[in-house]
Write an enzyme that holds these catalytic residues in place. Sequence first.
Site, PDB file in Angstrom:
ATOM      1  N   GLU A   1      33.683  43.131  36.767  1.00 43.48           N
ATOM      2  CA  GLU A   1      34.631  42.534  35.812  1.00 43.48           C
ATOM      3  C   GLU A   1      35.722  41.673  36.465  1.00 43.48           C
ATOM      4  O   GLU A   1      35.963  40.555  36.036  1.00 43.48           O
ATOM      5  CB  GLU A   1      35.268  43.632  34.950  1.00 43.48           C
ATOM      6  CG  GLU A   1      36.007  43.054  33.772  1.00 43.48           C
ATOM      7  CD  GLU A   1      37.136  43.931  33.293  1.00 43.48           C
ATOM      8  OE1 GLU A   1      38.191  43.950  33.948  1.00 43.48           O
ATOM      9  OE2 GLU A   1      36.971  44.594  32.250  1.00 43.48           O
TER      10      GLU A   1
ATOM     11  N   SER B   1      38.826  48.775  34.854  1.00 48.08           N
ATOM     12  CA  SER B   1      37.351  48.849  34.898  1.00 48.08           C
ATOM     13  C   SER B   1      36.833  47.871  35.945  1.00 48.08           C
ATOM     14  O   SER B   1      37.160  46.684  35.896  1.00 48.08           O
ATOM     15  CB  SER B   1      36.750  48.451  33.552  1.00 48.08           C
ATOM     16  OG  SER B   1      37.203  49.302  32.527  1.00 48.08           O
TER      17      SER B   1
ATOM     18  N   ARG C   1      34.991  40.364  26.968  1.00 41.99           N
ATOM     19  CA  ARG C   1      35.457  40.092  28.351  1.00 41.99           C
ATOM     20  C   ARG C   1      35.033  38.695  28.798  1.00 41.99           C
ATOM     21  O   ARG C   1      34.686  38.476  29.959  1.00 41.99           O
ATOM     22  CB  ARG C   1      34.880  41.123  29.335  1.00 41.99           C
ATOM     23  CG  ARG C   1      35.349  42.541  29.122  1.00 41.99           C
ATOM     24  CD  ARG C   1      36.840  42.692  29.426  1.00 41.99           C
ATOM     25  NE  ARG C   1      37.273  44.067  29.397  1.00 41.99           N
ATOM     26  CZ  ARG C   1      37.675  44.723  28.296  1.00 41.99           C
ATOM     27  NH1 ARG C   1      37.679  44.110  27.138  1.00 41.99           N
ATOM     28  NH2 ARG C   1      38.092  45.966  28.372  1.00 41.99           N
TER      29      ARG C   1
HETATM   30  P1  FAD Z   1      45.405  38.194  37.430  1.00 48.05           P
HETATM   31  O1  FAD Z   1      44.725  39.392  37.958  1.00 48.05           O
HETATM   32  O2  FAD Z   1      46.553  37.665  38.186  1.00 48.05           O
HETATM   33  O3  FAD Z   1      44.328  37.046  37.213  1.00 48.05           O
HETATM   34  C1  FAD Z   1      43.061  37.330  36.655  1.00 48.05           C
HETATM   35  C2  FAD Z   1      42.283  36.013  36.511  1.00 48.05           C
HETATM   36  O4  FAD Z   1      42.947  35.188  35.559  1.00 48.05           O
HETATM   37  C3  FAD Z   1      42.227  35.198  37.814  1.00 48.05           C
HETATM   38  O5  FAD Z   1      40.977  34.538  37.860  1.00 48.05           O
HETATM   39  C4  FAD Z   1      43.352  34.192  37.653  1.00 48.05           C
HETATM   40  O6  FAD Z   1      43.110  32.969  38.346  1.00 48.05           O
HETATM   41  C5  FAD Z   1      43.339  33.945  36.146  1.00 48.05           C
HETATM   42  N1  FAD Z   1      44.677  33.623  35.633  1.00 48.05           N
HETATM   43  C6  FAD Z   1      45.750  34.435  35.618  1.00 48.05           C
HETATM   44  N2  FAD Z   1      46.800  33.795  35.052  1.00 48.05           N
HETATM   45  C7  FAD Z   1      46.371  32.555  34.729  1.00 48.05           C
HETATM   46  C8  FAD Z   1      46.986  31.415  34.136  1.00 48.05           C
HETATM   47  N3  FAD Z   1      48.271  31.420  33.742  1.00 48.05           N
HETATM   48  N4  FAD Z   1      46.243  30.294  33.980  1.00 48.05           N
HETATM   49  C9  FAD Z   1      44.938  30.252  34.366  1.00 48.05           C
HETATM   50  N5  FAD Z   1      44.311  31.294  34.942  1.00 48.05           N
HETATM   51  C10 FAD Z   1      45.013  32.438  35.107  1.00 48.05           C
HETATM   52  N6  FAD Z   1      41.712  44.520  30.805  1.00 48.05           N
HETATM   53  C11 FAD Z   1      41.313  44.632  29.512  1.00 48.05           C
HETATM   54  O7  FAD Z   1      40.813  43.655  28.929  1.00 48.05           O
HETATM   55  N7  FAD Z   1      41.439  45.808  28.851  1.00 48.05           N
HETATM   56  C12 FAD Z   1      41.972  46.905  29.409  1.00 48.05           C
HETATM   57  O8  FAD Z   1      42.080  47.944  28.764  1.00 48.05           O
HETATM   58  C13 FAD Z   1      42.413  46.818  30.757  1.00 48.05           C
HETATM   59  N8  FAD Z   1      42.938  47.899  31.389  1.00 48.05           N
HETATM   60  C14 FAD Z   1      43.346  47.796  32.681  1.00 48.05           C
HETATM   61  C15 FAD Z   1      43.908  48.925  33.285  1.00 48.05           C
HETATM   62  C16 FAD Z   1      44.353  48.860  34.591  1.00 48.05           C
HETATM   63  C17 FAD Z   1      44.961  50.087  35.221  1.00 48.05           C
HETATM   64  C18 FAD Z   1      44.249  47.649  35.319  1.00 48.05           C
HETATM   65  C19 FAD Z   1      44.764  47.561  36.722  1.00 48.05           C
HETATM   66  C20 FAD Z   1      43.684  46.523  34.726  1.00 48.05           C
HETATM   67  C21 FAD Z   1      43.216  46.589  33.394  1.00 48.05           C
HETATM   68  N9  FAD Z   1      42.638  45.486  32.752  1.00 48.05           N
HETATM   69  C22 FAD Z   1      42.257  45.580  31.433  1.00 48.05           C
HETATM   70  C23 FAD Z   1      42.468  44.206  33.462  1.00 48.05           C
HETATM   71  C24 FAD Z   1      43.748  43.332  33.458  1.00 48.05           C
HETATM   72  O9  FAD Z   1      44.843  44.055  32.998  1.00 48.05           O
HETATM   73  C25 FAD Z   1      43.577  42.085  32.591  1.00 48.05           C
HETATM   74  O10 FAD Z   1      42.456  41.345  33.001  1.00 48.05           O
HETATM   75  C26 FAD Z   1      44.802  41.181  32.631  1.00 48.05           C
HETATM   76  O11 FAD Z   1      44.710  40.187  31.638  1.00 48.05           O
HETATM   77  C27 FAD Z   1      45.028  40.515  33.987  1.00 48.05           C
HETATM   78  O12 FAD Z   1      46.305  39.916  34.007  1.00 48.05           O
HETATM   79  P2  FAD Z   1      46.966  39.426  35.373  1.00 48.05           P
HETATM   80  O13 FAD Z   1      48.189  38.648  35.028  1.00 48.05           O
HETATM   81  O14 FAD Z   1      47.160  40.561  36.288  1.00 48.05           O
HETATM   82  O15 FAD Z   1      45.841  38.450  35.905  1.00 48.05           O
HETATM   83  N1  EPU Z   2      32.834  58.248  30.227  1.00 47.88           N
HETATM   84  C1  EPU Z   2      32.075  59.018  31.076  1.00 47.88           C
HETATM   85  N2  EPU Z   2      32.573  59.257  32.331  1.00 47.88           N
HETATM   86  C2  EPU Z   2      33.766  58.769  32.738  1.00 47.88           C
HETATM   87  C3  EPU Z   2      34.546  57.989  31.854  1.00 47.88           C
HETATM   88  C4  EPU Z   2      34.045  57.733  30.584  1.00 47.88           C
HETATM   89  O1  EPU Z   2      30.984  59.447  30.742  1.00 47.88           O
HETATM   90  O2  EPU Z   2      34.142  59.030  33.899  1.00 47.88           O
HETATM   91  C5  EPU Z   2      32.315  57.966  28.875  1.00 47.88           C
HETATM   92  C6  EPU Z   2      33.242  58.564  27.826  1.00 47.88           C
HETATM   93  O3  EPU Z   2      32.773  59.818  27.462  1.00 47.88           O
HETATM   94  C7  EPU Z   2      33.203  57.576  26.694  1.00 47.88           C
HETATM   95  C8  EPU Z   2      32.660  56.291  27.293  1.00 47.88           C
HETATM   96  O4  EPU Z   2      32.318  56.567  28.641  1.00 47.88           O
HETATM   97  O5  EPU Z   2      32.284  57.995  25.715  1.00 47.88           O
HETATM   98  C9  EPU Z   2      33.660  55.165  27.196  1.00 47.88           C
HETATM   99  O6  EPU Z   2      34.849  55.471  27.934  1.00 47.88           O
HETATM  100  P1  EPU Z   2      36.250  54.795  27.592  1.00 47.88           P
HETATM  101  O7  EPU Z   2      36.625  55.052  26.163  1.00 47.88           O
HETATM  102  O8  EPU Z   2      37.225  55.200  28.639  1.00 47.88           O
HETATM  103  O9  EPU Z   2      35.968  53.266  27.677  1.00 47.88           O
HETATM  104  P2  EPU Z   2      35.242  52.366  28.762  1.00 47.88           P
HETATM  105  O10 EPU Z   2      34.017  51.799  28.111  1.00 47.88           O
HETATM  106  O11 EPU Z   2      35.021  53.066  30.039  1.00 47.88           O
HETATM  107  C10 EPU Z   2      36.456  50.204  27.988  1.00 47.88           C
HETATM  108  C11 EPU Z   2      37.134  49.048  28.653  1.00 47.88           C
HETATM  109  C12 EPU Z   2      38.549  49.423  29.069  1.00 47.88           C
HETATM  110  C13 EPU Z   2      39.323  49.804  27.813  1.00 47.88           C
HETATM  111  C14 EPU Z   2      38.613  50.981  27.133  1.00 47.88           C
HETATM  112  C15 EPU Z   2      39.238  51.335  25.812  1.00 47.88           C
HETATM  113  C16 EPU Z   2      35.412  47.689  29.661  1.00 47.88           C
HETATM  114  C17 EPU Z   2      34.734  47.251  30.913  1.00 47.88           C
HETATM  115  N3  EPU Z   2      36.372  48.601  29.798  1.00 47.88           N
HETATM  116  O12 EPU Z   2      36.331  51.236  28.975  1.00 47.88           O
HETATM  117  O13 EPU Z   2      39.149  48.288  29.664  1.00 47.88           O
HETATM  118  O14 EPU Z   2      40.645  50.151  28.117  1.00 47.88           O
HETATM  119  O15 EPU Z   2      37.230  50.625  26.866  1.00 47.88           O
HETATM  120  O16 EPU Z   2      38.880  50.373  24.876  1.00 47.88           O
HETATM  121  O17 EPU Z   2      35.089  47.197  28.586  1.00 47.88           O
HETATM  122  C18 EPU Z   2      39.469  47.167  31.753  1.00 47.88           C
HETATM  123  O18 EPU Z   2      38.846  46.208  31.260  1.00 47.88           O
HETATM  124  O19 EPU Z   2      39.960  47.125  32.902  1.00 47.88           O
HETATM  125  C19 EPU Z   2      39.637  48.379  30.958  1.00 47.88           C
HETATM  126  C20 EPU Z   2      40.259  49.471  31.421  1.00 47.88           C
END
Ligand code: FAD
Ligand code: EPU
Length: 344
Positions: free
Chosen positions: A336, A240, A166
């Site tokens: 995050e 997250s 991240r």
């Molecule tokens: P924005 O929210 O619009 O911007 C985020 C940051 O990036 C800001 O600081 C912005 O200034 C900068 N930025 C955006 N575009 C540019 C650009 N073109 N040039 C320079 N800076 C820029 N993230 C994960 O890593 N793994 C996950 O599994 C994951 N799951 C998610 C699930 C949900 C339901 C949600 C809502 C979010 C999740 N995220 C996850 C976070 C998010 O999806 C990512 O961080 C994604 O890359 C953000 O994209 P965005 O276009 O919405 O960025």
């Molecule tokens: N868990 C709990 N309680 C909960 C949810 C999860 O105890 O309410 C435990 C689960 O049992 C599991 C562990 O937490 O053992 C990990 O959960 P999960 O697999 O859902 O992953 P996470 O660590 O919570 C991370 C990323 C996610 C990404 C998933 C899958 C971060 C901060 N988050 O979540 O990214 O999708 O792994 O790889 O690293 C995001 O960045 O926005 C995001 C959703």
Amino acid sequence: MRMQFLRGEALQRYNTLALQARAQAFVSVSTEADLLAALTLAREQQLPVVPLGEGSNVVFAGDLDALVIQQRMKGIEVLALADDAVRLRVAAGENWHALVQWTLAQGYFGLENLALIPGTVGAAPIQNIGAYGVELQASLLQVHARQIADGKVLVLSNEACEFGYRDSIFKHQLQDQLVITAVELQLARHPAVNVAYPALASYFAEHADVDPTPQAVFDAVVGIRRSKLPDPAQVPNAGSFFKNPVVAGKLAEELRAAFPGLPCFSQPDGAVKLSAAWMIDRCGWKGARLGELGVHAEHALVLVNYGGGSGERLLALATDIAASVWDAFGVRLEIEPRVYGRRV
Ligand code: FAD
Ligand code: EPU
């Protein structure tokens, strides 16, 4: 179509937490020329620039005294096609999940574990998006950007991006310095799936009849994500809200002894990544509701806005959650998403 500069634009529909805030100025850019004109205007009016994609990883804690530049440049180009690999250039305004789907349909592999991550391609390098055992850095060759200060082109190699969990140079030395315009990716033309992540491994163990093809991995990831992460269109959230804390091996051992259920992931350098969700859950926050805001009932790491919640109150809730994790485990949680508009 000429681009439009909007004054005092409401940002609620531009962030997946649906937080209310206004931007002093706002513009959507679809071409390099639009972007250059926007950067010139920002310089002339001495406005800081905030690049925005789909707003899925931002918290607006107040109004933004800035020019918000929404990245909408589109285009996917095949730069080179070899027997075993393909090199793509993808514009920053493309939707990430749509790109993952497109690559699979072409028979280009490597992004399947990153299905259903919201947001744009241009934002993906900022935090080196990752999920289900794979991070962007495994496929990324280059990042193309324009410097905010003078509009000059900057091209960064994978190494120059200093990717981590991240993390990247765009959160440190290059924070607020550039607008990413495109990324170059290298994908495989022969499947080599990665199903080591616990949730994926147990999915394929339980579905022994399903061949772990890239399409099956994509489908599994989509299914797992839908079962526990709220769709921002239904329940506004930013995924997250905290990073999983990475601590020294010795502290992890002590914590593991005290809390045997705590999920721990060893890192190559000996440090250990702990599950923030588990600790927050253990502190009793899962499903908690405080007025318009709350902690998702299916995932303790996801804070949600049921409607009308403010960024400031959301951050206050996050502070309370982090304080209780600190009290219970002695571990610090770091937010995050990027916070904007906070008044100090
Ligand atoms: P924005 O929210 O619009 O911007 C985020 C940051 O990036 C800001 O600081 C912005 O200034 C900068 N930025 C955006 N575009 C540019 C650009 N073109 N040039 C320079 N800076 C820029 N993230 C994960 O890593 N793994 C996950 O599994 C994951 N799951 C998610 C699930 C949900 C339901 C949600 C809502 C979010 C999740 N995220 C996850 C976070 C998010 O999806 C990512 O961080 C994604 O890359 C953000 O994209 P965005 O276009 O919405 O960025
Ligand atoms: N868990 C709990 N309680 C909960 C949810 C999860 O105890 O309410 C435990 C689960 O049992 C599991 C562990 O937490 O053992 C990990 O959960 P999960 O697999 O859902 O992953 P996470 O660590 O919570 C991370 C990323 C996610 C990404 C998933 C899958 C971060 C901060 N988050 O979540 O990214 O999708 O792994 O790889 O690293 C995001 O960045 O926005 C995001 C959703």
